[in-house]
Design a protein around this motif. Structure first.
Motif, PDB file in Angstrom:
ATOM      1  N   ARG A 358       4.757 -17.581  -0.781  1.00  0.00           N
ATOM      2  CA  ARG A 358       4.420 -19.125  -0.528  1.00  0.00           C
ATOM      3  C   ARG A 358       3.488 -19.155   0.565  1.00  0.00           C
ATOM      4  N   GLU A 379       4.798 -20.170  -8.766  1.00  0.00           N
ATOM      5  CA  GLU A 379       5.813 -21.241  -7.758  1.00  0.00           C
ATOM      6  C   GLU A 379       7.132 -20.824  -7.853  1.00  0.00           C
ATOM      7  N   THR A 382       8.544 -18.159  -5.277  1.00  0.00           N
ATOM      8  CA  THR A 382       8.629 -18.813  -3.813  1.00  0.00           C
ATOM      9  C   THR A 382       9.944 -18.900  -3.815  1.00  0.00           C
ATOM     10  N   ARG A 383      10.818 -18.482  -4.632  1.00  0.00           N
ATOM     11  CA  ARG A 383      12.277 -18.784  -4.576  1.00  0.00           C
ATOM     12  C   ARG A 383      13.178 -17.510  -4.276  1.00  0.00           C
ATOM     13  N   TRP A 394      18.456 -19.911  -7.790  1.00  0.00           N
ATOM     14  CA  TRP A 394      17.164 -19.584  -6.942  1.00  0.00           C
ATOM     15  C   TRP A 394      16.779 -20.752  -6.144  1.00  0.00           C
ATOM     16  N   SER A 395      16.734 -20.573  -4.968  1.00  0.00           N
ATOM     17  CA  SER A 395      16.527 -21.583  -3.703  1.00  0.00           C
ATOM     18  C   SER A 395      15.489 -21.244  -3.184  1.00  0.00           C
ATOM     19  N   PRO A 396      14.595 -22.275  -2.602  1.00  0.00           N
ATOM     20  CA  PRO A 396      13.341 -22.270  -1.982  1.00  0.00           C
ATOM     21  C   PRO A 396      13.594 -21.376  -0.643  1.00  0.00           C
ATOM     22  N   GLU A 399      11.839 -22.125   5.380  1.00  0.00           N
ATOM     23  CA  GLU A 399      10.541 -22.728   5.967  1.00  0.00           C
ATOM     24  C   GLU A 399       9.748 -21.881   6.949  1.00  0.00           C
TER      25      GLU A 399
END
Length: 606
Positions: A358, A379, A382-383, A394-396, A399
Motif C-alpha cells: 500500500r 488493491e 493491501t489486505r 481479509w482486512s486492510p 494505517e
C-alpha cells in the motif's frame, strides 16, 4: 508513477519486444489446444488417471472440470519444506469441494544452502535452480492439467519452479508458501556467538547450541535472506494469495490459505472460464514491481541473478543497470536482519507485505495496472488475512506500521535509496549491496590479499596475516570454475577484522549469501577468473579500490601492466569430482554470465 520507474519499465519493454512477443505467441498456441487431456488417446488418459479413485476418474474423463497439478519441493530435511508434507491432502480435498481434481504431478529437488555453506555440495547449489526448472517441466509435460500449484520457498527453488512453469505459461498458476518458523535466538546474539567462534573464544558445542536455538523448528529461516526475499517478491507480483507469505506453518490460518489457493487456481482455470495464465501475469510491469520490492527491503543479492533468469523465461530482458537505476530512486523501508536486528516475523507483525504494498502504491513506486491471481490490480494485496469463526477474511493493513523500527513508511524511510549498486572498472563488472554497510565502509582502498580457494582464508585469519587493512580477493568461484558457491562462511572472519578497526572488503566472482551484511562485498564479478577475467591477474599487495558511491571496482595499475601479467589457473579438478559435482560439468561449461542469469537455457543473444 515515479518517472524513473516508468522510464526503466518502458526501456525493458522496448528491449524485450521481440522476445516477449515470441514467448506470448508460443503460449497462445499452446493455450488454444487446452485442456490438453482432450488430445490424449484413451491409452494415454487411462495411464494418467489409473491411480485415481472412481470419483476422480469420472471427473477426468470429461473436459469441463479442472485438474490441478501439484509440483512440490517437499522433503524432510529442509525445515522450510517440511510443512509441505500435509499440503497435498488439503489441496485434494479443496479441489474435490470445487468439483475438480488435484494430482501430485511431480517433486523437485530442494537443497539447503544453510547445510551446504562452505561444503562441496554448495557447488551444486546455483545449478540446482535449473535442475528444478527442468524437473518442473517434466512434471507438467503429461498434458493432463488445467492449472498448477507450486509448493516451494527457498533459494533456488522458487526461481526454478517459476522458470519451469513459465514454459507452461498458458496455465494459471499460484505459488503456495508454507511460512517461517517462529522466532528463535535473537539475530544480534547469533551474530555475536558466530564471531566469538571465528576468534576461537568459544568452542563448537557453544556454537552448535546457539545455531540450534536459531534454526529450531519446521518453517523458513527467519532472517531476510533469499528464501524470504522469494516470498515477498512473489507476493508483490501477485502470484500468492494476499498476505500469505509470512503466516507461520502448522496454524489454522496457514491451512485455510492453502485451501483458498486451491480454490482460486481452479476459478482461474479454463474449464471455469479463466483466460489468463502465468505467462500473462509475469509481464514487464510485474517484473519491475518485483525489483522495486527487492530494493526497498534490502533483499537478497542472489536475485540480481535469479530474477534475470525468471524474466528471460517469460521473454523479458533485464540487466543490472535496471536494478541500479531503480535502486537510486526507491526508499529503503525495512530493517530486517541482516539489514537490522529483527526478523521476518517482526516484519509481518508490523503490517508486513500488505502495508508495504500500500505504501509503495501510494508513493507511485509500483505499477497497479497488472494482472494477479486475484484479478486486475494490487488493491487486494493491501489486505491482511485472518480467521473469523474459522472463515478466511481479509482486512486492510494497519494505517501505520506497528513496528516502525522494522517497517517504515514511504514518506519517512530509513534511507533514500535501495542500497544496491553496480560496480565497474578494470577488474570487471559486479554488484554490491550497502543497505547493511555503514557509510564509512562504502569506500575501501587497500592492498589485495588473494585466494583461489575460500578455505584458505580461515588459515590466513587464524595466523594473523589479515590483521590489517585489506581487500580480500577470492577468485575462481564463478559459474564456470566451480558452480559459483555462496561464500557466507567468510562473513564472520571479515566481520571480526572490520570490528577490530581494519578497513576490509571482499571482491569475488562468486556469490555471497542472501544474508550478506555489514562488510562491503563486490560480488558476481565477471568476466570470471576462469573465463579470462582480470581478477585472474591480481596479485597480493596490489592496491584495489571498492567504491560503492562512485561505482568503481579498480586495481590501481596501468592497463598495460595488468594485461601483460601471466595467468596461472589453479588445478580445479578436485572441485569437479565427488559429491555429484562430476555430473554438472556440462552446466559449468555452458553457464552464461551472472548478468544473463548464470544459466544455460538462453544463449547470449536470447
Amino acid at each position: 508513477m515515479h518517472p524513473v520507474i516508468d522510464q526503466v519499465t518502458r526501456r525493458i519493454t522496448e528491449r524485450s519486444r521481440a522476445s516477449r512477443q515470441d514467448y506470448l505467441g508460443r503460449m497462445e498456441a499452446l493455450k488454444a489446444q487446452s485442456p490438453h487431456r482432450s488430445t490424449l488417446s484413451c491409452g494415454n488418459l487411462a495411464h494418467g488417471f489409473a491411480a485415481c479413485g472412481p470419483s476422480d476418474k469420472n471427473t477426468l474423463k470429461f473436459m469441463n472440470q479442472a485438474n490441478v497439478a501439484i509440483v512440490s519441493a517437499y522433503n524432510d530435511m529442509l525445515s522450510a519444506h517440511h510443512p509441505y508434507h500435509g499440503f497435498p491432502d488439503i489441496i485434494r480435498e479443496a479441489a474435490r469441494g470445487m468439483g475438480s481434481v488435484a494430482q501430485f504431478a511431480g517433486g523437485t529437488p530442494a537443497m539447503c544452502d544453510g547445510v551446504t555453506q562452505g561444503q562441496p555440495g554448495m557447488e551444486l547449489s546455483l545449478f540446482s535452480r535449473d535442475v528444478i526448472a527442468m524437473s518442473t517441466a517434466v512434471a507438467l509435460s503429461h498434458n493432463m492439467f488445467d492449472a498448477t500449484l507450486l509448493l516451494g520457498i527457498c533459494d533456488k527453488i522458487v526461481p526454478g519452479l517459476l522458470i519451469g512453469s513459465l514454459s507452461f505459461g498458458y496455465l494459471p498458476t499460484v505459488l503456495v508458501p508454507a511460512g517461517p518458523m517462529p522466532s528463535g535466538l535473537p539475530n544480534k546474539e547469533k551474530q555475536r556467538i558466530r564471531q566469538l567462534y571465528a576468534e576461537g573464544r568459544i568452542g563448537r558445542d557453544e556454537l552448535l547450541e546457539a545455531e540450534s536455538k536459531s534454526y529450531h523448528s519446521p518453517g523458513t529461516c527467519t532472517f531476510y535472506g533469499t528464501a524470504n526475499s522469494n516470498q515477498l517478491l512473489v507476493e508483490v507480483m501477485g502470484l500468492h494469495l494476499p498476505g500469505a507469505a509470512f503466516v507461520n506453518p502448522g496454524t489454522p490460518l496457514r491451512d485455510q490459505l492453502t485451501r483458498a489457493a486451491t480454490e482460486q487456481v481452479i476459478r482461474l482455470s479454463r474449464p471455469n472460464g479463466g483466460k489468463l495464465g502465468l505467462g500473462d501475469m509475469v509481464d514487464e510491469k510485474a517484473i519491475v514491481n518485483a525489483l522495486v520490492a527487492l530494493l526497498v527491503t534490502g533483499g537478497s543479492t542472489n536475485h540480481t541473478i535469479h530474477w534475470i533468469a525468471i524474466a528471460r523465461a517469460a521473454g523479458i530482458l533485464i540487466d543490472w543497470n535496471d536494478y541500479a537505476e531503480l535502486s537510486a530512486v526507491v526508499p529503503s523501508m525495512t530493517r530486517i536482519y541482516p539489514n537490522g536486528q529483527e526478523d521476518i516475523n517482526a516484519f509481518h507483525e508490523a503490517g508486513g507485505t500488505p502495508f508495504l504494498i500500500r505504501e509503495l502504491l501510494d508513493g507511485g513506486y509500483l505499477h497497479d495496472d497488472v494482472q494477479t491471481v486475484m484479478g486486475a490490480g494490487l488493491e487486494a494485496y493491501t489486505r491482511m488475512p485472518s480467521l473469523e469463526n474459522e472463515e478466511l477474511v481479509w482486512s486492510p493493513a494497519p494505517e501505520a506500521s506497528l513496528r516502525p523500527e522494522v517497517l517504515s513508511s514511504a514518506s519517512r524511510p530509513f534511507a533514500a535509496d535501495g542500497g544496491l549498486k553496480v560496480l565497474e572498472g578494470n577488474l570487471g563488472r559486479g554488484v554490491i549491496k550497502v543497505s547493511a554497510v555503514a557509510p564509512e565502509h562504502h569506500r575501501v582502498e587497500a592492498p589485495a590479499v588473494v585466494f583461489n580457494d575460500q578455505n584458505d582464508l580461515k588459515e590466513a585469519f587464524e595466523s594473523g596475516a589479515l590483521d590489517r587493512d585489506c581487500v580480500v580477493v577470492v577468485r575462481y568461484q564463478g559459474p564456470k570454475a566451480n558452480g559459483m558457491p555462496e561464500l557466507h562462511k567468510l562473513t564472520p572472519y571479515l566481520g571480526v577484522l572490520q570490528d577490530r578497526g581494519f578497513r576490509v572488503a571482499l571482491v569475488t566472482d562468486g556469490r555471497m549469501s542472501g544474508a550478506s551484511g555489514k562488510v562491503p562485498a563486490a560480488i558476481h564479478v565477471y568476466p570470471e577468473a576462469l573465463d579470462g577475467g582480470p581478477l585472474a591477474r591480481v596479485r597480493d599487495g596490489d592496491v584495489v579500490r571498492v567504491d560503492a558511491g562512485n561505482g568503481e571496482l579498480q586495481v590501481l595499475l596501468e592497463e598495460q601492466e595488468l594485461a601483460a601479467r601471466e595467468v596461472r589457473v589453479p588445478d580445479l579438478a578436485l572441485r569437479h569430482q565427488g559429491y555429484g559435482r562430476e555430473l554438472f560439468g556440462w552446466m559449468r561449461r555452458s553457464a552464461s554470465s551472472p548478468e544473463e542469469g548464470a544459466g544455460f537455457f538462453w544463449n547470449h543473444d536470447a
